[in-house]
Each structure stands twice: as C-alpha cells, then as structure tokens.
Design an enzyme around this catalytic site. Structure first.
Site, PDB file in Angstrom:
ATOM      1  N   CYS A  80       0.843  -1.192   0.000  1.00 33.61           N
ATOM      2  CA  CYS A  80       0.000   0.000   0.000  1.00 33.61           C
ATOM      3  C   CYS A  80       0.881   1.245   0.000  1.00 33.61           C
ATOM      4  CB  CYS A  80      -0.881  -0.039   1.245  1.00 33.61           C
ATOM      5  SG  CYS A  80      -1.674   1.512   1.661  1.00 33.61           S
ATOM      6  N   GLU A  81       0.586   2.153  -0.899  1.00 35.60           N
ATOM      7  CA  GLU A  81       1.391   3.375  -0.974  1.00 35.60           C
ATOM      8  C   GLU A  81       1.123   4.332   0.187  1.00 35.60           C
ATOM      9  OE1 GLU A  81      -1.111   6.328  -3.919  1.00 35.60           O
ATOM     10  OE2 GLU A  81       0.246   4.881  -4.833  1.00 35.60           O
ATOM     11  N   HIS A  82       0.054   4.141   0.909  1.00 28.62           N
ATOM     12  CA  HIS A  82      -0.255   5.044   2.029  1.00 28.62           C
ATOM     13  C   HIS A  82       0.531   4.713   3.295  1.00 28.62           C
ATOM     14  CE1 HIS A  82      -4.361   5.878   0.001  1.00 28.62           C
ATOM     15  NE2 HIS A  82      -3.419   6.669  -0.463  1.00 28.62           N
ATOM     16  N   HIS A  83       0.724   3.409   3.566  1.00 28.77           N
ATOM     17  CA  HIS A  83       1.389   2.989   4.805  1.00 28.77           C
ATOM     18  C   HIS A  83       2.623   2.129   4.553  1.00 28.77           C
ATOM     19  CE1 HIS A  83      -2.897   3.561   6.011  1.00 28.77           C
ATOM     20  NE2 HIS A  83      -2.322   4.232   6.984  1.00 28.77           N
ATOM     21  N   GLN A 122      -5.264  -0.848  -4.313  1.00 34.86           N
ATOM     22  CA  GLN A 122      -5.907  -1.997  -4.953  1.00 34.86           C
ATOM     23  C   GLN A 122      -6.735  -1.551  -6.151  1.00 34.86           C
ATOM     24  OE1 GLN A 122      -7.499  -5.092  -2.399  1.00 34.86           O
ATOM     25  NE2 GLN A 122      -9.167  -5.464  -3.833  1.00 34.86           N
ATOM     26  N   HIS A 150      -5.546  -6.234   3.642  1.00 37.93           N
ATOM     27  CA  HIS A 150      -4.609  -5.121   3.761  1.00 37.93           C
ATOM     28  C   HIS A 150      -4.127  -5.037   5.204  1.00 37.93           C
ATOM     29  CE1 HIS A 150      -5.762  -3.105  -0.150  1.00 37.93           C
ATOM     30  NE2 HIS A 150      -6.618  -4.119  -0.042  1.00 37.93           N
ATOM     31  N   CYS A 152      -2.761  -2.745   6.650  1.00 37.79           N
ATOM     32  CA  CYS A 152      -3.070  -1.456   7.277  1.00 37.79           C
ATOM     33  C   CYS A 152      -4.435  -1.509   7.963  1.00 37.79           C
ATOM     34  CB  CYS A 152      -2.999  -0.310   6.262  1.00 37.79           C
ATOM     35  SG  CYS A 152      -4.039  -0.501   4.821  1.00 37.79           S
TER      36      CYS A 152
END
Length: 187
Positions: A80-83, A122, A150, A152
């Site tokens: 995941c690019e956020h976390h 995703q 995920h 996260c």
C-alpha cells in the site's frame, strides 16, 4: 532503484525507532531490505506500456469472437502506498474477449504479478492490469476483479483480521453485460 540510499535510510530508520543497526541481528538488515525492495517493487521500473510489450506474446485464434478468456485466482501481493503496508492474500480474476488473438495464459499471471510489484492502491492495481491486458491482447473488452487483505486494516488501526477488500474494473462489453461479469466473479 538506489540501493545505497535505501541501506542508508533503513539504518537511519532503525536508529529512529531506538534500535542499534550495528547490533548482531541487525547488521545486515539494511542490505537485506534493499534487496527485498528491489525484488518486491520491481514493477516500478516499468510503465504499463512496457509491461504490455514484455508480456504481450499472442497467438491467433479462430472461432467465436464473443467467447471470453478468463483466468481466476491469480495470487499476487503488493504494498500500500499510504502505509507501505503489505496487501496480501490477494486473488485476481481476469477476463477478456479476444480480438483475433489470445495471450499466452502465463502472460496474464505475469502481467498481474508485475503490476502488483509497485507501491499501489488496490483500485489502481485493477485499472493497471486492465490497461496492460487491453494493450497486450489488443482488445477493449477486459474485466479485472481483485480480492485482498490489507495489513493497514488487519494488523494496525481497526485490526479487523477478517476484512477483505473487493474491487472491480469492467471495460468494453464487460461493462454492461451481466453474464460476462459473472464469468470473472469470485465463486
């Protein structure tokens, strides 16, 4: 990928969390992480167009042009690019309607794998796979469904270990044809 910079920053991260990067168990960790990132993020080195060219081997097909090719339960993982958290237990279902040519079956799985080897969302992963399949197979009629967990959500934050995320991309004839959509749906 700049592996020297990765090693430097991983050592800094270890110090920032209160670890000693020179202690016995961590001495080689920055190098290991750099090698791991090179492997698991290999897709960042390629555009969707380049992936379509790499895995675009097709073969002529004759017969019913309305028949769909469907490959299900292709296993991938991503981050995941956020976390920078692992997206795991991901299954990808891909369908397309050939336009006179079909992709080699292994190419579909290879496309999914390479597209996943990027920092991703995703939803974008499904769109990337659809774009690549469409270009490689030469057809606008493509569907991609993804189901995944995920970390996260499962290992931090809400910590809901059973949560699954399902996304879909329907293009061309798949967009409005319920029977075609059923072909790529999860069982």
């Amino acid at each position: 990928m700049d592996t020297e910079a990765i090693k430097y920053h991983v050592a800094g991260l270890l110090r920032a969390i209160g670890e000693d990067p020179d202690r016995e168990g961590l001495q080689e960790t920055p190098e290991r992480v750099a090698r791991m990132l090179e492997e698991v993020l290999a897709g960042t080195a390629y555009t969707n167009h380049e992936i379509a060219k790499m895995f675009g081997k097709t073969f002529p097909v004759s017969g019913d042009e309305n028949s769909a090719v469907v490959e299900k339960d292709i296993t991938v993982f991503s981050y995941c690019e956020h976390h920078l958290a692992l997206m795991y237990d991901m299954k990808v279902n891909v369908g397309y309607i050939p336009n006179g040519r079909v992709l080699g079956l292994s190419k579909i799985a290879r496309i999914c794998d390479m597209a996943a080897k990027r920092l991703q969302l995703q939803e974008r992963l499904g769109a990337d796979i659809a774009d690549i399949i469409s270009e490689a197979a030469g057809t606008p009629d493509v569907a991609v469904m993804i189901s995944g967990s995920h970390s996260c959500m499962t290992a931090r934050g809400i910590r809901n270990a059973s949560a699954k995320t399902v996304t879909s991309v329907f293009r061309g004839r798949f967009r409005d044809d319920a029977e075609l959509k059923k072909l790529v749906a999860f069982d």
